[in-house]
Design a protein around this motif. Structure first.
Motif, PDB file in Angstrom:
ATOM      1  N   ASN A 155     -23.640 -45.368 -29.959  1.00  0.00           N
ATOM      2  CA  ASN A 155     -24.919 -45.025 -30.566  1.00  0.00           C
ATOM      3  C   ASN A 155     -25.862 -44.529 -29.473  1.00  0.00           C
ATOM      4  O   ASN A 155     -26.201 -45.276 -28.573  1.00  0.00           O
ATOM      5  CB  ASN A 155     -25.468 -46.283 -31.249  1.00  0.00           C
ATOM      6  CG  ASN A 155     -26.890 -46.088 -31.744  1.00  0.00           C
ATOM      7  OD1 ASN A 155     -27.422 -44.986 -31.735  1.00  0.00           O
ATOM      8  ND2 ASN A 155     -27.506 -47.167 -32.164  1.00  0.00           N
ATOM      9  N   PRO A 156     -26.283 -43.297 -29.532  1.00  0.00           N
ATOM     10  CA  PRO A 156     -27.098 -42.762 -28.437  1.00  0.00           C
ATOM     11  C   PRO A 156     -28.476 -43.394 -28.346  1.00  0.00           C
ATOM     12  O   PRO A 156     -29.129 -43.300 -27.332  1.00  0.00           O
ATOM     13  CB  PRO A 156     -27.210 -41.283 -28.782  1.00  0.00           C
ATOM     14  CG  PRO A 156     -27.006 -41.220 -30.254  1.00  0.00           C
ATOM     15  CD  PRO A 156     -26.067 -42.310 -30.587  1.00  0.00           C
ATOM     16  N   PHE A 157     -28.929 -44.015 -29.417  1.00  0.00           N
ATOM     17  CA  PHE A 157     -30.265 -44.590 -29.387  1.00  0.00           C
ATOM     18  C   PHE A 157     -30.263 -46.059 -29.015  1.00  0.00           C
ATOM     19  O   PHE A 157     -31.270 -46.706 -29.052  1.00  0.00           O
ATOM     20  CB  PHE A 157     -30.960 -44.389 -30.737  1.00  0.00           C
ATOM     21  CG  PHE A 157     -31.242 -42.939 -31.015  1.00  0.00           C
ATOM     22  CD1 PHE A 157     -30.558 -42.270 -32.000  1.00  0.00           C
ATOM     23  CD2 PHE A 157     -32.157 -42.242 -30.250  1.00  0.00           C
ATOM     24  CE1 PHE A 157     -30.802 -40.931 -32.249  1.00  0.00           C
ATOM     25  CE2 PHE A 157     -32.412 -40.902 -30.477  1.00  0.00           C
ATOM     26  CZ  PHE A 157     -31.725 -40.255 -31.489  1.00  0.00           C
ATOM     27  N   GLY A 158     -29.117 -46.589 -28.702  1.00  0.00           N
ATOM     28  CA  GLY A 158     -29.091 -47.981 -28.286  1.00  0.00           C
ATOM     29  C   GLY A 158     -28.554 -48.052 -26.884  1.00  0.00           C
ATOM     30  O   GLY A 158     -28.126 -47.064 -26.316  1.00  0.00           O
ATOM     31  N   SER A 159     -28.551 -49.243 -26.308  1.00  0.00           N
ATOM     32  CA  SER A 159     -27.976 -49.355 -24.962  1.00  0.00           C
ATOM     33  C   SER A 159     -26.520 -49.769 -25.113  1.00  0.00           C
ATOM     34  O   SER A 159     -26.172 -50.476 -26.054  1.00  0.00           O
ATOM     35  CB  SER A 159     -28.752 -50.365 -24.135  1.00  0.00           C
ATOM     36  OG  SER A 159     -28.874 -51.566 -24.833  1.00  0.00           O
TER      37      SER A 159
END
Lengths: 322, 790
Positions: free
Chosen positions: A287-291
């Motif tokens: 997920n690009p929006f999470g770490s």
């Protein structure tokens, strides 16, 4: 002045139209170093049954994955020395491979490993696990079990405990509209007052599932409901190698007519942390929006995976029409 | 002998007047204003020819020169304005307010640097970036929009976070390390549109200045830079209306006198068309209906000149973004409102001819809310920060060799780090009480700009600052299993922890010749509040947290040295600057935490601290001229981080570790009617963490990630072109209009915004393969903006 504004409107709309037609996604190649191959342990010791450990190796992220059983065979590690210590005594686990078993037992063994009844099994399939039927090693509530393994010259250790048992208060089935035969199972639980109680839940449909399926989302911890009575619902996990689970609507749900055995286990905090981070790492790819999630393994020495103690209680629920 | 005796008295008589006059010094002081609209002029050069001594006006247009009595020619100059000359006879302290009229020139708005021509050489402040507003307006950054913050990233040492990110990354520092001030009020989240545009409407702004090194003692609280933005005061002579209509937003600014030459106002607004920009960043295959986006900015200011010694200003900013998103297919909905509000009351007071003081009362607020839902489950995450601030700044000019500043600053902070509310079906989940942190931040400082000799100037300063975390607060003391061992309760105003600190500052300028100088500086500073970011893309989920007993203040040391040389009578400015920074107690989220989970958990327990290092060299060439203006900036830099709890304690590159950063800007006035501009930027890609391996657990696949930030996204580069047309440049009518046509990303490069992984199943071989995909945001975007002024 008006003439200029009119022209401007025309230009604006034309520009918006042009801009909307362009695409903004493309495929790229990423070079992954070969060195990312690790040893992975998956070990269980449950009350009333024998401990067992499966050792595998990780593979490169962009290597193709086969959903066939041979994929598992390719990554299984053989020839390791595995020991379990309980009550101060160390015992060695036996390596048992499919090829060693008599035909009559092979069917059982396949089911045990998660290969469902009727799945195509390639010839020369050699899967191995480490276990021991020594009665001294049968899981008991409250005891601590230490794992030690020597794999390809490196030593790995881990420790776990089977926590005190906790029973579910009640279980029932509820249909999920618009269907009148498919739905989820609901349960109530009274969490003991102690802080840090963690749980893992698995289900097995009689005559349908070869083993208990827990998936990775069915873990919980009492941070949100310590000492309280709580209600929750759960669905049915699907076997990775399954070839029979084909009806799309039925995936993830229980059906009227199923007889479901619910195994509700208590686990200690490090084991909960492993399954929780494991669940986060398998859900949804990168997920690009999470770490990025680092799975919290409880194995020491640089390996991945888990060595877990499970305090299991069982309940059976027959799904009746409503 | 007798001749000598006769001569001696004469000689003595001759000396006497000279001796008397040499001891008598007087001060000439006052305010410099723009004759046309009454705006105070910052940084104007006030010079006494005969003595070859001068000074520059401060932020409020005030100047002061203390010299021996005599008759002098006073020259006041500022590029773009006619030089003002006046003969003054200095026999006593004198007050002289100076109106500067515009230079009579043939062409339309003169777009050149608005300072003393050799300021970059002679000014002892180094590492300061100034771009005149007029130039910023010539360089649209995205879809015809002009943006102050984005244009600053065209300067060396200042990097943007990439597309979709208005954070400023100055010399390896994070986006929370910039003190962004709008009329002295701190702006916490200076971004709109997920970071595509900043909240600053250029029509309302008078000046913007970025200091990236050698930060003077009057500024504190942020490690990497100070962005000091001053709003226009408001034309105090006549009404003025200006505005524009563009592809993304429209603006309108009205200013005028309330009482001619006594009081004036400024009102400026900007609004974005809801939903128009949305299709640019949603992939085509999706069916997202119910998606909406909009924002607005409002700037307002009123000022009143009470008498010739006192002036009052009241200014405010209010802005809001609303983003709504819905996918009916999956039952998923999202709503994200966020915004800033600031208000400042300032009182300028001229104490005497040598001393000026400004006192400000400031309120600043930033809040955001994230509301999402999927079927039966609803989640609301919200956070914010609110400041009440009082500060006073004195400026004392005892003589032309010294420019002394001293003052004090106090802020009361109220933080609301991530709080969450969740509901599943009819059950409200208990996620803890609303957590707030309260803090006091204070500082006193003193600094002096001292001309030791004609060639050597030193700015030395000391700032003493402190931060106090106070109650009400409940601290959960945890053991290594994350279980609570103890709870400590603090009542209101109880001290939880106090951090007193000293910050020395020093910068030195040595003039090698008339056109070149060498400068060096050392800055030590502390940052008491931190921004914790969850992902590498700037999102409103980034929350502000104070220093607490678990999280100490961030400490920074910066050494910088530079060489400045101007050529061809200041037509060509060049400079080379090198810097080295070390930072400690930087803050990051721990791995795998869920912000908003406040059940028996203090939000700061989700954070971990570490160190950072940053060093590099910046090269800059700027040309100022009548036809061609522009600059080339190139930065070569390294920045890394070391956190004991991340990446197994190994050093890793910071996300914005951009090895190379190049900006080329050119503006050319073809004729009085037409001018064109071109901007080319190139930057090394961001560092990212990617999955590198996978393994089986319980019959499912688990992903394994690489060392933190060990991969690079593709390089970023793009070319923008712009053209400004003045249809009737010679018309003397009051109504003026210009057209601006721009093309963003001319060769439509697909610059990476983020990577994701797509799984592809081959039904026949039962093989699953994973493909890496890159998503880009902005392809070529042409746009037209129409601007007017009357």
């Amino acid at each position: 002045m008006e003439f200029q504004i009119l022209n401007m409107r025309k230009i604006l709309s034309l520009m918006v139209l042009i801009a909307l037609f362009v695409s903004c996604e493309k495929e790229i190649t990423i070079e992954v170093p070969d060195s990312a191959r690790q040893i992975v342990f998956e070990g269980y010791v449950e009350n009333g049954t024998f401990p067992y450990v499966i050792i595998t190796r990780s593979s490169g992220y962009f290597d193709p994955i086969s959903t066939q059983v041979s994929a598992l065979a390719e990554v299984i590690v053989r020839g390791a020395d595995v020991y379990v210590t309980v009550d101060g005594t160390e015992y060695k686990l036996d390596q048992i491979c499919l090829a060693d078993l008599p035909d009559s037992l092979q069917g059982l063994a396949y089911q045990f490993l998660g290969i469902p009844v009727g799945a195509p099994i390639p010839p020369n399939l050699d899967l191995c696990v480490y276990l021991s039927f020594n009665p001294a090693l049968t899981g008991q509530v409250g005891k601590r079990y230490d794992l030690r393994a020597v794999v390809e010259g490196n030593e790995y250790t881990a420790t776990t405990r089977i926590p005190e048992l906790v029973n579910l208060d009640s279980l029932w089935f509820k249909v999920e509209p618009p269907s009148d035969s498919l739905g989820f199972i609901w349960a109530t639980l009274t969490d003991p007052d102690t802080v840090g109680n963690s749980y893992r839940l698995a289900t097995k449909r009689l005559n349908e599932d070869a083993r208990f399926l827990a998936g990775r989302g069915n873990v919980s911890n009492d941070r949100l409901f310590n000492g309280q009575k709580v209600q929750f619902g759960f669905g049915r996990e699907v076997e990775f190698f399954s070839t029979s689970d084909t009806i799309e609507d039925e995936i993830g749900k229980f059906k009227v007519g199923d007889t479901v055995i619910v195994k509700f286990t208590t686990i200690e905090l490090p084991v909960y942390r492993f399954w929780q981070t494991c669940g986060q790492a398998t859900a949804g790819g990168a997920n690009p929006f999470g770490s990025p999630i680092l799975v919290e393994s409880n194995i020491q020495g640089g390996a991945r995976g888990v060595w877990g103690g499970y305090g299991a209680t069982f309940d059976t629920l027959i799904v009746l029409p409503q | 002998m007798s001749r000598f005796c006769k001569l001696l008295p004469l000689f003595l008589f001759g000396l006497l007047p000279a001796l008397t006059f040499a001891q008598e010094k007087f001060t000439i002081s006052g305010t410099v204003k723009d004759a046309r609209n009454g705006e105070t002029m910052v940084g104007t050069n006030v010079f006494i020819d005969e003595l070859k001594k001068g000074t520059t006006t401060n932020l409020y247009g005030f100047y002061s020169l203390t010299v021996p009595a005599g008759t002098y020619t006073l020259k006041v100059s500022f590029l773009g304005y006619a030089t003002y000359e006046k003969q003054v006879e200095l026999k006593a302290d004198m007050r002289l307010d100076i109106p500067l009229g515009a230079a009579v020139i043939e062409q339309q708005e003169v777009v050149v640097t608005g300072e003393r021509k050799d300021k970059n050489v002679s000014d002892n402040r180094m590492s300061v970036v100034e771009i005149p507003i007029a130039q910023i307006k010539e360089l649209p950054v995205l879809a015809g929009e002009v943006d102050i913050i984005k244009t600053l990233t065209l300067m060396p040492g200042v990097q943007s976070g990439g597309e979709g990110n208005t954070g400023l990354y100055v010399r390896g520092g994070g986006p929370d390390q910039n003190l962004i001030l709008l009329d002295e009020a701190v702006v916490y989240n200076a971004s709109h549109l997920f970071g595509f545009l900043s909240v600053f409407n250029a029509d309302a702004i008078k000046s913007v200045e970025l200091t990236k090194g050698g930060i003077p003692a009057q500024y504190g609280g942020r490690l990497a830079s100070v962005v000091d933005i001053a709003m226009k005061d408001g034309n105090d002579k006549q009404y003025e209306v200006e505005g524009g209509i563009g592809l993304v937003s429209s603006r309108l600014t009205v200013q005028g006198p309330i009482k001619k030459e006594k009081a004036s106002f400024l009102l400026s607004g900007r609004g974005a068309y809801a939903g128009l920009l949305v299709p640019y960043f949603i992939p085509e295959e999706s069916n997202f209906q119910g998606t909406k986006y909009g924002f607005y900015d409002l700037n307002a200011k009123v000022n009143w000149t009470v008498n010739d010694k006192n002036r009052l200003f009241l200014s405010g900013y209010f802005g809001r973004d609303v983003f709504g998103f819905a996918n009916k297919e999956s039952g998923f909905s999202l709503n994200i409102p966020w915004g800033n509000a600031t208000a400042t009351l300032r009182w300028n007071h001229i104490i005497g001819p040598k001393m000026f003081v400004n006192t400000s009362f400031i309120f600043s607020d930033y809040d955001f809310s994230f509301e999402g839902g999927q079927a039966e489950f609803d989640l609301k995450l919200y956070s914010g920060i609110r400041d009440f601030n009082v500060k006073t700044d004195f400026n004392w000019l005892p003589d032309p060799r010294h420019n002394v500043k001293f003052g004090a600053n106090y802020v009361y902070h109220i933080f609301t780090p991530s709080n969450a509310e969740a509901r599943t079906g009819d059950t409200q989940l208990d996620l803890g009480d609303v957590t707030r942190y309260y803090g006091h931040e204070a500082a006193i400082y003193i600094q002096d700009d001292f001309d030791v000799t004609d060639k050597l100037r030193i700015n030395g300063g000391l700032r003493a600052s402190m931060f106090s975390h106070v109650g009400p607060f409940e601290r959960y003391v945890k053991n290594e299993f994350d279980q609570i061992e103890d709870t400590i309760k603090y009542g209101p105003a109880d001290n939880v922890v106090t951090y007193p600190r000293l910050e020395p500052r020093l910068s030195v300028r040595y003039l090698l010749g008339k056109h070149n100088s060498i400068k060096a500086s050392y800055t030590m500073n502390y940052q008491y509040i931190h921004l914790a970011t969850i992902s590498s893309i700037a999102l409103p989920t980034d929350t502000w947290m104070p220093s607490t007993d678990l999280i100490p203040p961030t400490e920074g040391h910066q050494w910088a040295v530079g060489y400045f040389h101007n050529f061809f009578d200041n037509m060509l400015e060049t400079s080379v600057e090198g810097y080295y920074k070390i930072m400690s107690n930087l803050v990051e989220y721990k791995q795998g935490v869920i912000p908003g989970d406040n059940i028996r958990n203090n939000p700061d327990q989700n954070l971990t601290v570490g160190d950072g290092t940053s060093y590099g060299a910046e090269f800059f060439i700027r040309k100022n001229g009548k036809k061609l203006n522009g600059w080339i900036g190139y930065t070569l830099s390294w920045t890394d981080r070391t956190f004991p709890e991340l990446n197994f304690g190994n050093t890793f590159p910071a996300t914005y570790d951009r090895r190379h950063d190049l900006s080329v800007v050119a503006m050319y006035n073809i004729s009085k009617r037409v001018s064109v501009s071109a901007v080319f930027v190139y930057a090394t890609g961001n560092a990212i963490t990617l999955p590198v391996a996978r393994y089986f657990i319980d019959g499912a696949i688990v992903n394994e990630y690489s060392d933190r930030n060990s991969y690079r996204m593709g390089d970023y580069h793009r070319l923008d072109l712009g053209c400004t047309i003045h249809p009737n440049p010679k018309k003397t009518k009051r109504f003026k209009s210009t057209w601006n046509i721009s093309i963003y990303n001319v060769y439509s490069r697909q610059n990476p915004y983020f990577y994701y992984f797509d799984t592809d199943v081959d039904a026949t071989t039962q093989q699953v393969s994973i493909k890496a995909k890159q998503v880009s945001l902005f392809p070529i975007i042409p746009s037209v903006t129409w601007n007017f002024k009357f």
